[in-house]
Every structure is written in C-alpha cells, then in structure tokens.
Design an enzyme around this catalytic site. Sequence first.
Site, PDB file in Angstrom:
ATOM      1  N   LYS A  98       0.914  -1.033   0.151  1.00 51.83           N
ATOM      2  CA  LYS A  98       0.125   0.115   0.006  1.00 51.83           C
ATOM      3  C   LYS A  98       0.743   1.200   0.088  1.00 51.83           C
ATOM      4  O   LYS A  98       0.554   2.208  -0.685  1.00 51.83           O
ATOM      5  CB  LYS A  98      -1.073  -0.198   1.312  1.00 51.83           C
ATOM      6  CG  LYS A  98      -1.647   1.219   1.458  1.00 51.83           C
ATOM      7  CD  LYS A  98      -3.053   0.656   2.252  1.00 51.83           C
ATOM      8  CE  LYS A  98      -2.976  -0.061   3.565  1.00 51.83           C
ATOM      9  NZ  LYS A  98      -1.902   0.871   4.309  1.00 51.83           N
ATOM     10  N   THR A 155       3.958   1.458  -0.903  1.00 52.02           N
ATOM     11  CA  THR A 155       4.674   1.517  -2.381  1.00 52.02           C
ATOM     12  C   THR A 155       3.677   2.313  -3.374  1.00 52.02           C
ATOM     13  O   THR A 155       4.102   2.873  -4.071  1.00 52.02           O
ATOM     14  CB  THR A 155       5.213   0.090  -2.645  1.00 52.02           C
ATOM     15  OG1 THR A 155       5.999  -0.368  -1.518  1.00 52.02           O
ATOM     16  CG2 THR A 155       5.982   0.222  -3.756  1.00 52.02           C
ATOM     17  N   ARG A 202       2.495   8.467   7.083  1.00 52.90           N
ATOM     18  CA  ARG A 202       2.765   8.345   8.519  1.00 52.90           C
ATOM     19  C   ARG A 202       4.319   8.339   8.551  1.00 52.90           C
ATOM     20  O   ARG A 202       5.002   7.773   7.674  1.00 52.90           O
ATOM     21  CB  ARG A 202       2.088   7.068   9.138  1.00 52.90           C
ATOM     22  CG  ARG A 202       0.460   7.198   8.913  1.00 52.90           C
ATOM     23  CD  ARG A 202       0.076   6.097   9.449  1.00 52.90           C
ATOM     24  NE  ARG A 202       0.187   4.819   8.539  1.00 52.90           N
ATOM     25  CZ  ARG A 202       0.050   3.517   8.943  1.00 52.90           C
ATOM     26  NH1 ARG A 202      -0.215   3.571  10.050  1.00 52.90           N
ATOM     27  NH2 ARG A 202      -0.062   2.694   8.082  1.00 52.90           N
ATOM     28  N   LYS A 216       7.929  -6.338  10.816  1.00 53.06           N
ATOM     29  CA  LYS A 216       6.845  -5.719   9.734  1.00 53.06           C
ATOM     30  C   LYS A 216       7.645  -4.628   8.846  1.00 53.06           C
ATOM     31  O   LYS A 216       7.157  -4.703   7.938  1.00 53.06           O
ATOM     32  CB  LYS A 216       5.723  -4.984  10.572  1.00 53.06           C
ATOM     33  CG  LYS A 216       4.479  -4.302   9.537  1.00 53.06           C
ATOM     34  CD  LYS A 216       3.672  -3.656  10.391  1.00 53.06           C
ATOM     35  CE  LYS A 216       2.534  -3.188   9.357  1.00 53.06           C
ATOM     36  NZ  LYS A 216       2.995  -2.105   8.659  1.00 53.06           N
ATOM     37  N   ALA A 274      -2.682   1.944  14.241  1.00 49.47           N
ATOM     38  CA  ALA A 274      -3.738   1.811  13.413  1.00 49.47           C
ATOM     39  C   ALA A 274      -4.919   0.905  14.096  1.00 49.47           C
ATOM     40  O   ALA A 274      -5.873   0.473  13.274  1.00 49.47           O
ATOM     41  CB  ALA A 274      -3.361   1.030  11.945  1.00 49.47           C
ATOM     42  N   PHE A 325      -3.425  -0.484   7.260  1.00 49.05           N
ATOM     43  CA  PHE A 325      -4.346  -1.659   7.145  1.00 49.05           C
ATOM     44  C   PHE A 325      -5.399  -1.640   6.073  1.00 49.05           C
ATOM     45  O   PHE A 325      -5.193  -0.906   5.154  1.00 49.05           O
ATOM     46  CB  PHE A 325      -4.751  -2.272   8.460  1.00 49.05           C
ATOM     47  CG  PHE A 325      -3.892  -2.473   9.427  1.00 49.05           C
ATOM     48  CD1 PHE A 325      -2.581  -2.983   9.295  1.00 49.05           C
ATOM     49  CD2 PHE A 325      -3.957  -2.212  10.801  1.00 49.05           C
ATOM     50  CE1 PHE A 325      -1.559  -3.024  10.115  1.00 49.05           C
ATOM     51  CE2 PHE A 325      -3.029  -2.357  11.760  1.00 49.05           C
ATOM     52  CZ  PHE A 325      -1.852  -2.967  11.359  1.00 49.05           C
ATOM     53  N   PHE A 364       3.333  -8.533  -8.545  1.00 49.76           N
ATOM     54  CA  PHE A 364       4.557  -8.973  -7.942  1.00 49.76           C
ATOM     55  C   PHE A 364       5.039  -9.956  -9.002  1.00 49.76           C
ATOM     56  O   PHE A 364       4.352 -10.296  -9.957  1.00 49.76           O
ATOM     57  CB  PHE A 364       4.053  -9.937  -6.967  1.00 49.76           C
ATOM     58  CG  PHE A 364       4.179  -9.401  -5.604  1.00 49.76           C
ATOM     59  CD1 PHE A 364       4.807  -9.686  -4.316  1.00 49.76           C
ATOM     60  CD2 PHE A 364       3.183  -8.225  -5.278  1.00 49.76           C
ATOM     61  CE1 PHE A 364       4.911  -9.203  -3.334  1.00 49.76           C
ATOM     62  CE2 PHE A 364       3.034  -7.650  -4.158  1.00 49.76           C
ATOM     63  CZ  PHE A 364       3.896  -7.857  -3.226  1.00 49.76           C
ATOM     64  N   TRP A 404       6.767  -0.565  -8.024  1.00 49.36           N
ATOM     65  CA  TRP A 404       7.828  -1.048  -7.198  1.00 49.36           C
ATOM     66  C   TRP A 404       9.134  -1.453  -8.275  1.00 49.36           C
ATOM     67  O   TRP A 404      10.363  -0.928  -7.589  1.00 49.36           O
ATOM     68  CB  TRP A 404       7.587  -2.544  -6.511  1.00 49.36           C
ATOM     69  CG  TRP A 404       8.482  -3.393  -5.863  1.00 49.36           C
ATOM     70  CD1 TRP A 404       9.100  -2.902  -4.681  1.00 49.36           C
ATOM     71  CD2 TRP A 404       9.630  -4.128  -6.210  1.00 49.36           C
ATOM     72  NE1 TRP A 404      10.016  -3.760  -4.236  1.00 49.36           N
ATOM     73  CE2 TRP A 404      10.216  -4.536  -5.251  1.00 49.36           C
ATOM     74  CE3 TRP A 404       9.641  -4.848  -7.614  1.00 49.36           C
ATOM     75  CZ2 TRP A 404      11.648  -5.625  -5.369  1.00 49.36           C
ATOM     76  CZ3 TRP A 404      10.763  -5.881  -7.436  1.00 49.36           C
ATOM     77  CH2 TRP A 404      11.454  -6.024  -6.419  1.00 49.36           C
TER      78      TRP A 404
END
Length: 561
Positions: free
Chosen positions: A76, A78, A99, A110, A278, A306, A386, A414
């Site tokens: 998200k 990215t 953030r 994470k 979050a 999230f 991906f 990405w």
Amino acid sequence: MVEKRIGSDIEIAQQAAMKPIGEIAAQLSLSEQEWMPYGHYKAKLSIDILERLKDAPDGQLILVTSINPTPAGEGKSTVTVGLGQALNRLGKRAIIALREPSLGPNMGLKGGAAGGGYSQVVPMDELNLHFTGDIHAITTANNLLSALIDNHLHQGNALGIDPRRVVWKRAVDLNDRALRQITIGLGGPANGILREDGFQITVASEIMAVLCLANGLDDLRERLGRMVVAWTWDQRPVQVSDLGAQGALTLLLKDALNPNLIQTLENTPALVHGGPFANIAHGCNSLLATRMALKLGDYVVTEAGFGADLGAEKFLDIKARMGGLSPKAVVIVATARALKMHGGVARDQLGYEDVEALARGMENLEKHIETIKAFGLPFVVAINRFTSDTEDELAFINSWCDARDYPVAESRVWSEGGAGGETLAKEVLALIKQHKGHYRPLYDTAASIEDKLQTLVTRVYGGKGVEFSSKAAKQLADFKRLGWDRLCVCVAKTQYSLSDDPTLLGRPSDFVLHVREFQVSLGAGFIAALTGNVMTMPGLPKRPAALDMDVLPDGRVTGLF
C-alpha cells in the site's frame, strides 16, 4: 534519478540523487521563514503556512487503502508513493502525505513505512530510525505524564486517585513484551506508591492520536488537557487538566507538531508526519500535514493503515469528519498473492499459479469495494504486480473487475517507479473528473455507541451483531452518565480478517463482534472498542530484523529492509 536495478530497498535508496531540501521547499513556493532544515534532506514546516494559504483552494485528496493485509504483502505504501510520482510525471503538482514509521516494527518484523523498490521516500534510513525526533518527543511527553501522576500519588493524592485505576501507561517506541505488565514503587515509601503499571508502544499512546488530530497549538493544549489518566475512589474521571500538566506536555510537543518535509526517489515532495497505531487509534498521518499538503499541491495522495475495514473506515469516519476533509477518490490495492491467500492458499504455495483460489479470494476485495461505495466515494482497484504473478492470474482479476464495471489498473511502481504507475494515475484522474464523490460518514455521532458499533459490524465487517463483556457493558453505562457516548468509535481488532478472528480470511459472515472492554481517548475524540487479543505493546519475533542491521565503516546503513 536512480539507476534502474532491483536491489534491496536500502540499496536502492542509497543510490538516490536527492535534491537539497531547500529545492523541494522551493517547488512548493515556501519562503525561507516557513521551513527549518534538519540536515540536508529533511525539514520542519511552520503551521503558519496554513494561515497564509487559508483562502487558497484545496487540492484533490486521494486515499489509498487495501484489502485485508496478509503475510504475502500488499504494498500500500509503495503504491501511494508510486502514484504520487506518476501524477508528477503526468504534469500534475502532486504531494504525498504519509505516516512516520515506528521503531518497534522496524526492529521487529513488519518493516518501515517508506514504500519500496523504486517508489520510496528518502532519506529512507533516517526516516525509519530517529527522523526528526517526533516520536521521541511523544515518548517523553507520555512518560512525563506518568511521572507526574505517580508524583501526585506520592505527594498526598489531593485528587483522590484510586491507584488501582490509573489507566495511563508508560511508553517506549520498541516491541518489548516483558513491559506489558509491571509493578512499580518497589523498595519502600521513598520510591513512590506500590502499584501495577505497564508500557505500550509509543505509537499507541493517546498523545500520538491527539497530535495527529490537533489543528494547531491551542487545540493541541486543549486536547491534551482532556485526556483521562485515572479514576478516583468515587469513580470520577481524572484528566490531565486536573493535574495541571497540559502546558508542560504542549511544551515538549511544540516542535513535533510541525509537519516534516522530505522527498521521493523522483523528488516528489512528501509530508511525513505522525503515526498513530492503526488498531487502537485511527492509523493516519497528521491532519495538519494533510491540510497543508492540500493547500500546497493540486493532488494529495495519502494512505490509511491496514485494510479498508480499519484504516479507510477510521480515516473517513474519524479524521475526515473531524478535519473537514473531502476525499475525491479511493485507490484499493490488491495483489494476486494476497487474494490467493484469502482464497485458502498456504503462504509457501503462493508462488504457484492458482486461479481457482484467486477466484475464491476475490470476495474479500468485493467487501472492501462495498465499504468504499457506502461512503459515497468513487474508487479504482490497483493490482500491485509481483514478479511471481502469472498472466492468467492478472487477466482473471482484470476480467472480474470489468464484468462488474469496476475501474482497475495495474501498478508496476515497485520495479519501475512513477513510470509504472502512469496507467493507474490516469485512471484516478479520470475518476475524479467523471465522478462527483459525495463523501459521507457511515454513522451520526449522536447515535449511541451500541448503534455505531452495529453499523460498523454490519456495513463494514459483514457480521450480524455485537456483544459486550460485563466490563464493557458497565463502561457503556459510565460513558452515558458522563456524556461520552456521542464520541466517534474506533474499533481495535485484527487487521488480518474482516471479523475479530484473525483466522477467518476471505469474507466471513454471520459472525458477532466481541467487545471485551473500551478505552477512553477523550483528547483524541473517540472511544476505542477493544476486541480479540489486540495488544498495545507488541513482542519481537523469534529472529528480529534488528539482528541483521549494522553500520559500515563509511557510515552506510545495512540490513534495513
């Protein structure tokens, strides 16, 4: 620009051709009095900018959210960074609002919140470590308040605080499970009152939520003064203003209140400020940073923590409502890998094609789309690609969206940076131009807490109802007596499922949300409903990411993602 080769995030970031922060400030037409450098590539922005630009029109606000996250990754942040870069490549004046990362996840498992690949904000290593000291300031303010509470108890307890009902916890911005429950005041009367206490991670502190919802210094002071820290023997709430501590807390936070300016790998301006947990809080960057970005740019791309059931719901029901924001479009990020996991595929099998599992997992995406539509907002599905995705899998997602007339675009940000997000950016621009969004919160704050929760369970999570523990039921009665039942509701639940059970992937239905207790965040302006086993102090994994980090003799960081 950077050389186009795929390496680790830190390797790519270290090749970045960053501009001096003064050039980024000049892009935003800021005067030298409106920004303060923190080294060569970071700056604090004065909140006086908002006063100067109060009559300027706002830019278009774009919210990035996602399906329920899985260990497979959704990307998200990215996509948020890549979309901002893509909009600038298309000649639009875009700004990103993100953030700040917490050290806890960075050193744990994470990871940070700087994006990835060729869609990152930089300097990545400084952002993911101490940055401009905002989180440290919040930690200090939080623990000053703890010290003042215990000193008040030690010095005679004039307010009649029940030591067993001090609800304010100490804080540290690290994952340390051993500090969840502690005993303080050991060693005799000279060391204070013996009582149970505990630590939470700094980003779960109400001070973080307060800072991120404050609209200025005076509002910050007032919100800090409203925070509830304890209850008296006769069950009256004790607030920071009763201790007279709001001035000292504001003093410690006066610099942290100013938004931070950095840049992306492609020199797109990025305002990175605040980072409330979050789960226990609303999981968005600061309101000040978002409002400032809207005055400085024509398009602002921001994200919420999230999936749409947590981050987007809280952004739209809490932050946008309190801040008078009017989002124009929403990007819902999904990946074939995560959708397959929601369809029942084990994590170690995600590299293999499985269109049938993908089809089953689409129900999770469908529910989040329904949620965004309920807020009256147009959306586009972003397929974050991906390398393991197959053409058949991507074709299935596209055809599934086309059959339902859902806008959809592939994202390659990405691996390709802004260039890989131009298709998505064009879809977003068309969406804003063609659709007049009619954003509306899902519930009225005048409704009861029970009704607000029922609305969230049925309309956002897809369940059938909510039940309360005896403790939560008693708290509800207290809230009504005190007039707190008209606050917003912030549900703390697992991010992995639409329900409060992290094992229920896909689109569970007919479940009941179990509220075990409530946490009052009077300064922030919401009541947190705690479900499941959500904790405000995470623990470290068996092999923490910190064990792979180091600094080379030339000062370069290694092992940071």
